[in-house]
Design an enzyme around this catalytic site. Structure first.
Site, PDB file in Angstrom:
ATOM      1  N   VAL A  61      11.590 -32.201  15.148  1.00  0.00           N
ATOM      2  CA  VAL A  61      12.249 -31.032  15.723  1.00  0.00           C
ATOM      3  C   VAL A  61      13.138 -30.290  14.724  1.00  0.00           C
ATOM      4  O   VAL A  61      13.482 -29.124  14.943  1.00  0.00           O
ATOM      5  CB  VAL A  61      13.062 -31.448  16.977  1.00  0.00           C
ATOM      6  CG1 VAL A  61      14.350 -32.156  16.583  1.00  0.00           C
ATOM      7  CG2 VAL A  61      13.346 -30.254  17.874  1.00  0.00           C
ATOM      8  N   TYR A  62      13.517 -30.914  13.614  1.00  0.00           N
ATOM      9  CA  TYR A  62      14.359 -30.237  12.621  1.00  0.00           C
ATOM     10  C   TYR A  62      13.579 -29.087  11.987  1.00  0.00           C
ATOM     11  O   TYR A  62      12.569 -29.302  11.321  1.00  0.00           O
ATOM     12  CB  TYR A  62      14.820 -31.201  11.530  1.00  0.00           C
ATOM     13  CG  TYR A  62      15.705 -32.331  12.006  1.00  0.00           C
ATOM     14  CD1 TYR A  62      16.388 -32.286  13.210  1.00  0.00           C
ATOM     15  CD2 TYR A  62      15.867 -33.467  11.213  1.00  0.00           C
ATOM     16  CE1 TYR A  62      17.194 -33.335  13.632  1.00  0.00           C
ATOM     17  CE2 TYR A  62      16.674 -34.515  11.626  1.00  0.00           C
ATOM     18  CZ  TYR A  62      17.333 -34.445  12.836  1.00  0.00           C
ATOM     19  OH  TYR A  62      18.131 -35.487  13.254  1.00  0.00           O
ATOM     20  N   SER A  63      14.067 -27.889  12.177  1.00  0.00           N
ATOM     21  CA  SER A  63      13.379 -26.677  11.694  1.00  0.00           C
ATOM     22  C   SER A  63      11.927 -26.645  12.146  1.00  0.00           C
ATOM     23  O   SER A  63      11.051 -26.121  11.467  1.00  0.00           O
ATOM     24  CB  SER A  63      13.470 -26.562  10.169  1.00  0.00           C
ATOM     25  OG  SER A  63      14.799 -26.349   9.753  1.00  0.00           O
TER      26      SER A  63
END
Length: 327
Positions: A58-60
């Site tokens: 989900v990070y970036s």
């Protein structure tokens, strides 16, 4: 660099884990560093002996995973010499099934994460949060299949209630499935609620603790205000931090940390990290760095040994908090 076993496993990890959430796309968060800006941080971490890197799908929206894998390859790191960790649960698109811990999403997500990272397996595959809409039996069965397929060496979990973590471990044990070896929980000098249930549970079960936000998202840097926010780009664009910290007693603890820091000629953030590193039950705090001095100071904090009196002064002002960081 110091190295320790991750929980009761035989896998050795550096005492610091570089959190890769800070590297990705500015379209996701304005303070994020993109690939070229991230390169020197990964190089510095490797040169310092850090072998543990933590990211999440989900990070970036996947860009952090891509950058993590690409930069490690660029620096010629042998795959077997680095510990790669990523996570699953967060919403990755508008599709109704592209989130959570269903068997479908777990098995789809591990393949996508491996593709973005450019590797055949991850060392640690973690559930990012608890999924209230999926039976834990379904999740643990799917994670077991991920391990059995050779796509992950170990599995871990992140912030949840102790009863939930215990239920997951019991479910896995009852079926002969893979159990979690680590807990990535919210724990730092201004948020210590994990000392009540989760940390004792993990100690009893031999689970490694790799806390996130060990320096409270920059709260000890003397640039946060009681009105909320602060001077840095991240402080001004990080509403989640406002939900976690900024209570009056948090500022009192931060003031204590900075008083001790001034006497020692270091920073308040280093004292906060040293406090965590001095706890024998902590394996490897996950540190974030968007300025090179952040990383240099975190590495230097490994050498700071706090006295019993300094620890008492740091811990004395703490007051109970509501449960924070599980969502």
């Amino acid at each position: 660099m110091q190295y320790v076993n991750l929980g009761s496993t035989g896998m050795k990890v550096s005492r610091l884990c570089l959190g890769m959430m800070s590297y990705g796309s500015k379209q996701w968060r304005t303070w994020i560093l993109e690939e070229e800006e991230a390169r020197p941080f990964v190089r510095c971490a490797l040169e310092a002996g850090i072998n543990f890197f933590d990211t999440a799908d989900v990070y970036s929206t996947g860009e952090s995973e891509r950058i993590t894998g690409k930069l490690l390859r660029e620096f010629g790191v042998k795959r077997e010499n680095v510990i790669l960790a990523t996570k699953v649960n967060g919403q990755m698109s508008d599709d109704i099934n592209d989130r959570g811990l269903s068997r479908k999403h777990v098995l789809d997500s591990i393949d996508k994460s491996l593709q973005r990272l450019g590797v055949d397996y991850v060392d640690l595959y973690q559930i990012h949060r608890w999924d209230y809409e999926t039976p834990i039996e379904e999740t643990m069965d799917a994670l077991n299949d991920v391990v059995r397929a050779g796509k992950a060496r170990y599995i871990g979990a992140s912030s949840m209630f102790a009863w939930q973590f215990s239920k997951a471990q019991y479910t896995a044990q009852r079926h002969g499935w893979t159990r979690f070896v680590s807990m990535q929980n919210h724990y730092n000098l201004v948020y210590r609620e994990e000392e009540r249930e989760m940390i004792p549970l993990c100690l009893d079960q031999g689970v490694g603790l790799i806390p996130w936000s060990p320096m409270a998202r920059g709260f000890f840097a003397k640039n946060r205000t009681r009105a909320g926010g602060g001077e840095t780009a991240r402080a001004q664009a990080d509403p989640f931090a406002r939900q976690l910290y900024f209570r009056e007693e948090d500022f009192i603890v931060a003031d204590r940390a900075n008083e001790i820091a001034e006497a020692r000629g270091v920073t308040g953030s280093q004292i906060a990290l040293a406090w965590l590193l001095n706890k024998p039950h902590i394996t490897a705090p996950i540190i974030g760095a968007t300025k090179m001095e952040h990383l240099d100071q975190a590495i230097a904090a490994l050498e700071i040994k706090l006295s019993d009196e300094e620890v008492r002064r740091l811990e004395e002002p703490y007051k109970p908090h509501p449960v924070l960081g599980h969502s």
